[in-house]
Scaffold this motif. Sequence first.
Motif, PDB file in Angstrom:
ATOM      1  N   VAL A  20       0.820  -1.212   0.000  1.00 49.30           N
ATOM      2  CA  VAL A  20       0.000   0.000   0.000  1.00 49.30           C
ATOM      3  C   VAL A  20       0.858   1.268   0.000  1.00 49.30           C
ATOM      4  N   GLY A  21       2.177   1.104   0.157  1.00 45.39           N
ATOM      5  CA  GLY A  21       3.074   2.255   0.107  1.00 45.39           C
ATOM      6  C   GLY A  21       3.557   2.738   1.453  1.00 45.39           C
ATOM      7  N   LEU A  89      -2.534   4.346   9.547  1.00 41.88           N
ATOM      8  CA  LEU A  89      -3.199   3.161   9.021  1.00 41.88           C
ATOM      9  C   LEU A  89      -3.425   3.407   7.538  1.00 41.88           C
ATOM     10  N   VAL A  90      -2.708   2.679   6.692  1.00 46.80           N
ATOM     11  CA  VAL A  90      -2.596   3.020   5.275  1.00 46.80           C
ATOM     12  C   VAL A  90      -3.335   2.013   4.396  1.00 46.80           C
ATOM     13  N   TYR A  91      -4.013   2.541   3.389  1.00 43.65           N
ATOM     14  CA  TYR A  91      -4.594   1.698   2.348  1.00 43.65           C
ATOM     15  C   TYR A  91      -4.333   2.354   0.991  1.00 43.65           C
ATOM     16  N   ASP A  92      -4.567   1.593  -0.061  1.00 42.77           N
ATOM     17  CA  ASP A  92      -4.374   2.047  -1.442  1.00 42.77           C
ATOM     18  C   ASP A  92      -5.750   2.404  -2.004  1.00 42.77           C
ATOM     19  N   VAL A  93      -5.932   3.654  -2.422  1.00 38.87           N
ATOM     20  CA  VAL A  93      -7.251   4.092  -2.891  1.00 38.87           C
ATOM     21  C   VAL A  93      -7.678   3.382  -4.166  1.00 38.87           C
ATOM     22  N   THR A  94      -6.745   2.703  -4.860  1.00 42.62           N
ATOM     23  CA  THR A  94      -7.093   1.967  -6.079  1.00 42.62           C
ATOM     24  C   THR A  94      -7.270   0.473  -5.823  1.00 42.62           C
ATOM     25  N   ASN A  95      -7.241   0.078  -4.562  1.00 43.01           N
ATOM     26  CA  ASN A  95      -7.365  -1.342  -4.215  1.00 43.01           C
ATOM     27  C   ASN A  95      -8.306  -1.481  -3.023  1.00 43.01           C
ATOM     28  N   ARG A  96      -9.538  -1.847  -3.305  1.00 46.67           N
ATOM     29  CA  ARG A  96     -10.555  -1.877  -2.255  1.00 46.67           C
ATOM     30  C   ARG A  96     -10.237  -2.885  -1.154  1.00 46.67           C
ATOM     31  N   THR A 118      -3.248   7.871  18.968  1.00 51.37           N
ATOM     32  CA  THR A 118      -3.869   8.668  17.903  1.00 51.37           C
ATOM     33  C   THR A 118      -3.625   7.965  16.574  1.00 51.37           C
ATOM     34  N   CYS A 119      -4.698   7.677  15.852  1.00 56.64           N
ATOM     35  CA  CYS A 119      -4.575   6.977  14.572  1.00 56.64           C
ATOM     36  C   CYS A 119      -5.125   7.846  13.456  1.00 56.64           C
ATOM     37  N   ILE A 120      -4.365   7.955  12.376  1.00 60.36           N
ATOM     38  CA  ILE A 120      -4.829   8.668  11.192  1.00 60.36           C
ATOM     39  C   ILE A 120      -4.914   7.680  10.029  1.00 60.36           C
ATOM     40  N   LEU A 121      -6.070   7.619   9.419  1.00 60.45           N
ATOM     41  CA  LEU A 121      -6.303   6.772   8.253  1.00 60.45           C
ATOM     42  C   LEU A 121      -5.781   7.503   7.022  1.00 60.45           C
ATOM     43  N   VAL A 122      -4.912   6.839   6.259  1.00 62.63           N
ATOM     44  CA  VAL A 122      -4.271   7.473   5.106  1.00 62.63           C
ATOM     45  C   VAL A 122      -4.601   6.698   3.842  1.00 62.63           C
ATOM     46  N   GLY A 123      -5.347   7.332   2.934  1.00 66.88           N
ATOM     47  CA  GLY A 123      -5.597   6.762   1.618  1.00 66.88           C
ATOM     48  C   GLY A 123      -4.464   7.157   0.691  1.00 66.88           C
ATOM     49  N   ASN A 124      -3.559   6.227   0.424  1.00 63.91           N
ATOM     50  CA  ASN A 124      -2.353   6.521  -0.350  1.00 63.91           C
ATOM     51  C   ASN A 124      -2.578   6.252  -1.842  1.00 63.91           C
ATOM     52  N   LYS A 125      -1.649   6.733  -2.651  1.00 68.18           N
ATOM     53  CA  LYS A 125      -1.585   6.515  -4.102  1.00 68.18           C
ATOM     54  C   LYS A 125      -2.658   7.285  -4.876  1.00 68.18           C
ATOM     55  N   VAL A 126      -3.052   8.460  -4.378  1.00 66.14           N
ATOM     56  CA  VAL A 126      -4.031   9.244  -5.136  1.00 66.14           C
ATOM     57  C   VAL A 126      -3.456   9.700  -6.477  1.00 66.14           C
ATOM     58  N   ASP A 127      -2.141   9.706  -6.603  1.00 68.82           N
ATOM     59  CA  ASP A 127      -1.526  10.104  -7.874  1.00 68.82           C
ATOM     60  C   ASP A 127      -1.888   9.139  -9.000  1.00 68.82           C
ATOM     61  N   LEU A 128      -2.174   7.881  -8.642  1.00 66.22           N
ATOM     62  CA  LEU A 128      -2.495   6.887  -9.670  1.00 66.22           C
ATOM     63  C   LEU A 128      -3.864   7.121 -10.304  1.00 66.22           C
ATOM     64  N   CYS A 129      -4.666   7.950  -9.661  1.00 67.62           N
ATOM     65  CA  CYS A 129      -6.007   8.228 -10.190  1.00 67.62           C
ATOM     66  C   CYS A 129      -5.993   9.341 -11.232  1.00 67.62           C
ATOM     67  N   ALA A 161      -3.330  10.884   0.441  1.00 69.85           N
ATOM     68  CA  ALA A 161      -1.950  11.312   0.228  1.00 69.85           C
ATOM     69  C   ALA A 161      -1.338  10.601  -0.966  1.00 69.85           C
ATOM     70  N   SER A 162      -0.150  11.058  -1.328  1.00 71.91           N
ATOM     71  CA  SER A 162       0.636  10.427  -2.387  1.00 71.91           C
ATOM     72  C   SER A 162       2.103  10.426  -1.978  1.00 71.91           C
ATOM     73  N   ALA A 163       2.641   9.238  -1.769  1.00 68.81           N
ATOM     74  CA  ALA A 163       4.071   9.144  -1.475  1.00 68.81           C
ATOM     75  C   ALA A 163       4.891   9.573  -2.689  1.00 68.81           C
ATOM     76  N   LYS A 164       4.335   9.404  -3.877  1.00 68.76           N
ATOM     77  CA  LYS A 164       5.075   9.763  -5.094  1.00 68.76           C
ATOM     78  C   LYS A 164       5.245  11.269  -5.219  1.00 68.76           C
TER      79      LYS A 164
END
Length: 220
Positions: A20-21, A89-96, A118-129, A161-164
């Motif tokens: 997930v990055g 807590l990370v997930y990939d926005v292009t992978n459900r 404290t937990c922040i949910l991070v939807g990563n890889k928005v650049d792929l969209c 977010a986008s790590a790229k």
Amino acid sequence: MAGISWHYVLKFIITGDAAVGKSSLLVRLTDQRFLANPDPTLGVEFGSKLITIPEENKIVKLQCWDTAGTESFRSITRSYYRGAAGCLLVYDVTNRTTFESCRTWLADVREHADPHLTCILVGNKVDLCASEDGDAPRRREVPAEEGERFAQEEGLLFVEASAKSGENVQEAFERAARDILAKIQQGVFGDDRSPGVKTSRPTNNNLTLDQAGSNGRCCT
């Protein structure tokens, strides 16, 4: 080192499914670069970063543990959850599937980490969209609204977010750090109540935000 150059040391963990990055987010934070094809994390990797929180007049050192996302390393990575004050807590926005796994990861973190984490949910890889390099964009499988709704239901912070590109990477850590500082002020953390929060008393009373610098170093 002539003197202490931070006010707090905060322990963070980065968790979520494999690929997930997570490692790329950590390297983007610490080294301001992008890992295009990172090797799978075996167990855990470590990185640290000094950040400033100007409105609190505080310098914070983040100690971040990037944990493996595969089941075979779960018993190892759980030991690093203990005492953590912050979590990405990370997930990939292009992978459900990676988003659906967040509920399991969150339960695991809450079982083993500090109860006030404290937990922040991070939807990563928005650049792929988006089509930035001439490649066809990938289909987004997790709308931002759904990620935000899950975060609200579970009492989490949320950001995409986008790590790229670096979009919102440091901001994710800063938002979580601000929330932890607020808990310190409320007495939730501090006085050695959590190994995930350690205080440093500067050796000179003129410690300023300028001493934090702008770059962290990643140690693996």
